[in-house]
Design an enzyme around this catalytic site. Sequence first.
Site, mmCIF file in Angstrom:
data_model
loop_
_atom_site.group_PDB
_atom_site.id
_atom_site.type_symbol
_atom_site.label_atom_id
_atom_site.label_comp_id
_atom_site.label_asym_id
_atom_site.label_seq_id
_atom_site.Cartn_x
_atom_site.Cartn_y
_atom_site.Cartn_z
ATOM 1 N N ARG A 28 45.560 39.066 51.678
ATOM 2 C CA ARG A 28 45.262 39.249 50.253
ATOM 3 C C ARG A 28 45.248 40.696 49.773
ATOM 4 N NH1 ARG A 28 38.908 37.942 49.637
ATOM 5 N NH2 ARG A 28 38.120 39.710 50.801
ATOM 6 N N HIS A 29 45.726 41.626 50.609
ATOM 7 C CA HIS A 29 45.762 43.024 50.176
ATOM 8 C C HIS A 29 47.179 43.553 50.121
ATOM 9 C CE1 HIS A 29 41.534 42.749 51.492
ATOM 10 N NE2 HIS A 29 41.350 43.566 50.477
ATOM 11 N N ARG B 209 46.616 51.206 46.505
ATOM 12 C CA ARG B 209 45.536 51.247 47.505
ATOM 13 C C ARG B 209 46.164 51.484 48.873
ATOM 14 N NH1 ARG B 209 40.793 48.184 45.230
ATOM 15 N NH2 ARG B 209 41.046 48.758 43.051
ATOM 16 N N GLU C 106 45.943 50.639 51.849
ATOM 17 C CA GLU C 106 45.418 49.684 52.825
ATOM 18 C C GLU C 106 46.137 49.937 54.154
ATOM 19 O OE1 GLU C 106 43.001 47.812 51.973
ATOM 20 O OE2 GLU C 106 43.157 47.511 49.807
ATOM 21 N N GLU D 2 37.876 36.459 46.170
ATOM 22 C CA GLU D 2 37.646 37.285 44.979
ATOM 23 C C GLU D 2 38.939 37.496 44.191
ATOM 24 O OE1 GLU D 2 36.111 41.303 45.861
ATOM 25 O OE2 GLU D 2 37.448 41.914 44.227
ATOM 26 N N SER E 257 36.538 41.849 39.889
ATOM 27 C CA SER E 257 35.306 42.613 40.061
ATOM 28 C C SER E 257 34.966 43.197 38.711
ATOM 29 C CB SER E 257 35.534 43.797 40.993
ATOM 30 O OG SER E 257 35.135 43.498 42.272
ATOM 31 N N ARG F 288 46.773 38.265 42.979
ATOM 32 C CA ARG F 288 45.719 37.395 43.539
ATOM 33 C C ARG F 288 45.472 36.185 42.657
ATOM 34 N NH1 ARG F 288 40.708 40.475 46.402
ATOM 35 N NH2 ARG F 288 42.026 41.797 47.683
HETATM 36 P P1 AMO Z 1 38.231 46.091 42.832
HETATM 37 O O1 AMO Z 1 38.453 47.205 43.787
HETATM 38 O O2 AMO Z 1 37.375 44.967 43.298
HETATM 39 O O3 AMO Z 1 37.549 46.632 41.491
HETATM 40 O O4 AMO Z 1 39.624 45.530 42.346
HETATM 41 C C1 AMO Z 1 39.716 44.611 41.271
HETATM 42 C C2 AMO Z 1 40.583 43.446 41.650
HETATM 43 O O5 AMO Z 1 41.858 43.900 42.066
HETATM 44 C C3 AMO Z 1 42.360 43.050 43.081
HETATM 45 N N1 AMO Z 1 42.614 43.839 44.287
HETATM 46 C C4 AMO Z 1 43.721 43.750 45.027
HETATM 47 N N2 AMO Z 1 44.828 42.988 44.925
HETATM 48 C C5 AMO Z 1 45.795 43.153 45.831
HETATM 49 N N3 AMO Z 1 45.760 44.057 46.830
HETATM 50 C C6 AMO Z 1 44.678 44.861 46.979
HETATM 51 N N4 AMO Z 1 44.685 45.775 47.963
HETATM 52 C C7 AMO Z 1 43.598 44.723 46.058
HETATM 53 N N5 AMO Z 1 42.400 45.342 45.913
HETATM 54 C C8 AMO Z 1 41.841 44.788 44.836
HETATM 55 C C9 AMO Z 1 41.334 41.970 43.303
HETATM 56 C C10 AMO Z 1 40.080 42.625 42.833
HETATM 57 O O6 AMO Z 1 39.131 41.687 42.413
HETATM 58 N N6 AMO Z 1 37.478 49.320 39.084
HETATM 59 C C11 AMO Z 1 37.107 48.032 39.597
HETATM 60 C C12 AMO Z 1 37.204 46.933 38.566
HETATM 61 C C13 AMO Z 1 36.177 47.059 37.459
HETATM 62 O O7 AMO Z 1 34.989 47.086 37.783
HETATM 63 O O8 AMO Z 1 36.585 47.128 36.305
HETATM 64 C C14 AMO Z 1 38.016 47.695 40.782
HETATM 65 O O9 AMO Z 1 39.076 48.261 40.951
HETATM 66 O O10 AMO Z 1 41.710 40.870 42.475
HETATM 67 P P1 ATP Z 2 38.323 45.201 46.673
HETATM 68 O O1 ATP Z 2 38.777 45.967 47.864
HETATM 69 O O2 ATP Z 2 39.064 45.557 45.514
HETATM 70 O O3 ATP Z 2 36.864 45.234 46.426
HETATM 71 P P2 ATP Z 2 38.428 42.979 48.245
HETATM 72 O O4 ATP Z 2 38.719 41.571 48.100
HETATM 73 O O5 ATP Z 2 39.155 43.710 49.299
HETATM 74 O O6 ATP Z 2 38.697 43.679 46.889
HETATM 75 P P3 ATP Z 2 36.018 44.021 49.337
HETATM 76 O O7 ATP Z 2 34.614 43.831 48.857
HETATM 77 O O8 ATP Z 2 36.544 45.378 49.469
HETATM 78 O O9 ATP Z 2 36.870 43.080 48.396
HETATM 79 O O10 ATP Z 2 36.226 43.327 50.705
HETATM 80 C C1 ATP Z 2 35.691 42.075 50.976
HETATM 81 C C2 ATP Z 2 36.058 41.734 52.414
HETATM 82 O O11 ATP Z 2 37.478 41.656 52.545
HETATM 83 C C3 ATP Z 2 35.665 42.792 53.424
HETATM 84 O O12 ATP Z 2 34.341 42.664 53.861
HETATM 85 C C4 ATP Z 2 36.622 42.530 54.548
HETATM 86 O O13 ATP Z 2 36.241 41.404 55.292
HETATM 87 C C5 ATP Z 2 37.874 42.154 53.810
HETATM 88 N N1 ATP Z 2 38.731 43.337 53.602
HETATM 89 C C6 ATP Z 2 38.759 44.144 52.531
HETATM 90 N N2 ATP Z 2 39.688 45.093 52.638
HETATM 91 C C7 ATP Z 2 40.262 44.890 53.841
HETATM 92 C C8 ATP Z 2 41.302 45.535 54.552
HETATM 93 N N3 ATP Z 2 41.976 46.571 54.048
HETATM 94 N N4 ATP Z 2 41.623 45.060 55.759
HETATM 95 C C9 ATP Z 2 40.974 44.001 56.276
HETATM 96 N N5 ATP Z 2 40.003 43.342 55.643
HETATM 97 C C10 ATP Z 2 39.638 43.769 54.459
#
Ligand code: AMO
Ligand code: ATP
Length: 441
Positions: free
Chosen positions: A250-251, A242, A244, A375, A378, A415
């Site tokens: 948490r990312h 990703r 980011e 989270e 998902s 996570r």
């Molecule tokens: P989503 O984008 O919510 O869903 O990602 C699924 C789970 O992956 C983890 N996650 C991350 N962990 C670390 N760094 C990140 N940048 C990051 N982004 C996401 C979280 C999150 O809940 N395709 C869908 C899943 C599905 O529906 O099967 C998806 O990717 O734990």
């Molecule tokens: P995913 O991106 O896989 O869905 P997530 O925990 O990032 O997992 P999101 O629904 O995208 O879930 O984001 C939830 C909240 O997390 C956002 O509304 C925002 O507050 C924060 N967030 C997500 N991505 C970022 C990012 N790259 N930088 C800062 N804040 C973020």
Amino acid sequence: YPWVDVASLGPESSGRACACAAQAVRSVGRRVAFLVMRQDGATVQCVDAGGGAGGDGGMARFAAGLSRESVVDVAGAVSLPREPVRGTTQQAVEIRVEKLHCVSRAVPALPIGVDDAARSEEDVARAKAVSSCRRAGGQVVHVGHDKRLDYRVIDLRTAANQAIFRVQCEVENIFRQMLLSEGFVGIHTPKLIGGSSEGAAAVFRLDYNGQPSCLAQSPQLHKQMVLCDGFGRVFEVGPVFRAEHSNTHRHLCEFVGLDVEMALRDHYIEVCHVVDRLFVAMFDHLNDKCGKELEAIRRQYPFQPLKKPGYTWTPWADLNTEAEKKLGDLVRDRYGTEFYMLCRYPSAVRPFYTMPCPEDPRYSCSFDVFVRAEEIISGAQRVHVPELLASIATYVNAFRYGAPPHGGFGVGLERVVMLFCGLGNIRKTSLFPRVPRRLAP
Ligand code: AMO
Ligand code: ATP
């Protein structure tokens, strides 16, 4: 002498422990040296009382001159120490050194010390208060997060870090074992793909022999295509990328995804039941079998309680980080749990492949799972009707040749460990974290 593991040393053991790292070296006078040796996270004190190799104290002087973290092979007799051992990770017995061989000498001035990296913030504060901590240039040595990551190869030697990655291995192991026992098949999907699978913003783009391509943001599209291939239930453990751009706790830009996809008989609740069985079993297993590791983690990173509730949120928006926290507080206070699932998200905030609810398409057949108000998972039922899908040709075509209703979920391995252990920052649960400004080590 037979070869022994430091972790299993007892009063009746005798033997040779190979390739231990000298965590601390101290000499008393010219004839006695103490070495604290570490092997796989366990430590033991070795005493060289000047008796070995000719009995003239030469070996003790050699031992006293060893630099910290040098790899040393020690042979000797196990005995009970004169004073009981202080410090919870150290063995209650000590080794009276008879032979000692330095296998690999570390540089004398390490950029960070393992004992410094192992210190919790509370330890540093306490040490400052009583002025008993080791000092460098008048300052208590506290190793900041970035410096630890710069020298991750040393930082990973601390007891807490050793424990974190053993817990992580257990999480992955239970995920596989449990799904295999329920008839899921492990698959591997490509990580070089033609377009974004989740959302165009957070994708790494690259050149694939002249064609534009992306690093997969998830195995989403391919795990669904495999479902159309007659595999009724599949899972994958693999890297997820990703792009980011901001630093959050948490990312990561690269993480390990634990993904599941399965055919549905009636309802997406069948996916929720798999999540429930899997994670309840996983957390029970971690509590039952990883007590030593969890204790080592807690010793350095004690868990902080959450803040109080009191918050309003608009029903058609996705939850932001603050809203997730408030919801977590409410659920914890009302239902006494920090592990819960939230279903039927508004369709507008879910990806294009998510199935709308038949009774009200403003909602979707989707869910997220939370641990300690953040989270970790998902998931959703997917759209399996080609006419309803966005135009990614190879993906949509897969649904034209017969596609069962199906759903699944994705979990971030780092996570799960971060939230289960209350660690507060995902960099602690990635061996070599990839965050926006870090590509090394
Ligand atoms: P989503 O984008 O919510 O869903 O990602 C699924 C789970 O992956 C983890 N996650 C991350 N962990 C670390 N760094 C990140 N940048 C990051 N982004 C996401 C979280 C999150 O809940 N395709 C869908 C899943 C599905 O529906 O099967 C998806 O990717 O734990
Ligand atoms: P995913 O991106 O896989 O869905 P997530 O925990 O990032 O997992 P999101 O629904 O995208 O879930 O984001 C939830 C909240 O997390 C956002 O509304 C925002 O507050 C924060 N967030 C997500 N991505 C970022 C990012 N790259 N930088 C800062 N804040 C973020």
